[in-house]
Design a protein around this motif. Sequence first.
Motif, mmCIF file in Angstrom:
data_model
loop_
_atom_site.group_PDB
_atom_site.id
_atom_site.type_symbol
_atom_site.label_atom_id
_atom_site.label_comp_id
_atom_site.label_asym_id
_atom_site.label_seq_id
_atom_site.Cartn_x
_atom_site.Cartn_y
_atom_site.Cartn_z
ATOM 1 N N ARG A 72 8.297 29.395 37.558
ATOM 2 C CA ARG A 72 8.012 30.157 36.345
ATOM 3 C C ARG A 72 9.088 31.201 36.080
ATOM 4 N N VAL A 73 9.534 31.882 37.123
ATOM 5 C CA VAL A 73 10.585 32.888 36.947
ATOM 6 C C VAL A 73 11.884 32.227 36.508
ATOM 7 N N PHE A 74 12.220 31.096 37.131
ATOM 8 C CA PHE A 74 13.441 30.395 36.752
ATOM 9 C C PHE A 74 13.378 29.973 35.281
ATOM 10 N N GLY A 75 12.239 29.457 34.851
ATOM 11 C CA GLY A 75 12.079 29.058 33.457
ATOM 12 C C GLY A 75 12.197 30.237 32.507
ATOM 13 N N ALA A 76 11.587 31.360 32.881
ATOM 14 C CA ALA A 76 11.650 32.548 32.025
ATOM 15 C C ALA A 76 13.079 33.080 31.924
ATOM 16 N N LEU A 77 13.802 33.076 33.040
ATOM 17 C CA LEU A 77 15.172 33.585 33.035
ATOM 18 C C LEU A 77 16.108 32.676 32.245
ATOM 19 N N ILE A 78 15.923 31.368 32.366
ATOM 20 C CA ILE A 78 16.736 30.437 31.572
ATOM 21 C C ILE A 78 16.467 30.635 30.086
ATOM 22 N N THR A 79 15.213 30.896 29.722
ATOM 23 C CA THR A 79 14.878 31.174 28.323
ATOM 24 C C THR A 79 15.600 32.418 27.830
ATOM 25 N N LEU A 80 15.589 33.477 28.638
ATOM 26 C CA LEU A 80 16.317 34.708 28.291
ATOM 27 C C LEU A 80 17.810 34.437 28.123
ATOM 28 N N LEU A 81 18.370 33.663 29.048
ATOM 29 C CA LEU A 81 19.796 33.366 29.022
ATOM 30 C C LEU A 81 20.164 32.579 27.761
#
Length: 426
Positions: A72-81
Amino acid sequence: MFASLFSIASLMLSTFLMMVGYGLMNYLVPVRAVAEGWSPLLISLIATGYTVGFTLSCIVTPTLVLRVGHVRVFGALITLLTAAILASSLMVEWQVWVALRAVAGFAVAGCYLVIESWLNERVTNETRGSMFSVYMIVTLGGAIAGQYLVPLGDPRTTTLFIVCGILFAISILPTALSTAQSPAPIAKVQLGLGKLYRRSPVAFVGAILAGILSGTWSSLGGVYTTGSGLSTGQGATLLACVLAGGALGQIPIGRISDLTDRRYVMVACGAAGVFSAFAMFFMTPLTPNLLYITAFIVGSMLYPIYALNVAHANDRADPSEYVTISSSLMVLYGLGTVAGPLIGGGAMELAGPRGLMLYLAVGFAIYGAYAGWRVWRGNPTVHPDDRADFHAIAVPMRGTDPAGSIAVDYEEEYDPSTFDENARTG
């Protein structure tokens, strides 16, 4: 080994796609900034936004992983990026770019931490070295491939920014769709800057200088190549040579440092860095092949010096302190990456694009001179049997810890009874 590779295949594919986007972004942004006519000082301010976000993420992201998990964190960070790079193409104002680069830095550092902690759990002690070698090849190959996308488009349009956003967006797919079990939550550790300085002043100071040097080059290298008259293709090749030098240089430097006092190797790296940076200062685009070779040498000094600091500090630490020492070094390195681009941008403002090389030469000189001064003071050399193994740091990871991710909690109290301080101060 093949079974181990299969278990991390989806993670490595996600990493490769993310690193292609990373390489494209880190070259595209400074080239576009130069095309907008922004001064080196403004561009360095934008770069500082990235490093501030990057350093902050090293502290915050592990807490987020503890709450909701790696995927979930990886997905959220990729979305931010993805959002940050796409917004950069829509709002081309340097003030906005400072904030967007901070978001990008936060997301990239968080992704590194998640990937490395995930990878660390998937490998065994027997396969750790080979798996992290594969990881280094994937990150290096992805970053170089991304840089070579810049000459294929026009940085002054939105096309390359959109391509970068697409690469970031699809990088989540292999991991999100994988059936592999998610890793266990990241364990919190404590930060001990005071303990680190008492254990190894040279590693303490060296980590800051390593951050200043590599952070400055990573942020302003694209400005140097563009301002020096290199084409985008030549600039991509020069940046690739620096990264390749950083990866390959760790092998001989690591082996030599395992056989002697690492401070001698630090002095040698500082001297080699000074001479190679000075050489690049006097070179022109008329001799590109010679410039590439010298850039390779600069890279072979630029990135391995952080790993030298980690190994040197671990030589003087109790094994139970390794994670605390590594987390402290990473924070110091991050602080260096924040300060480095600002000072480097000022040097370029005064001396032109090639002023960056003079700035790097001064940084290398201070790094080597301080290590030499600690030797001159007569601090004891660690016995070969007590030396920790040298571990290469994946480039261009900028100092993240391959041993696992960390979260800063509080300063540990120093207990002199836990270790023989007299034997290993230096």
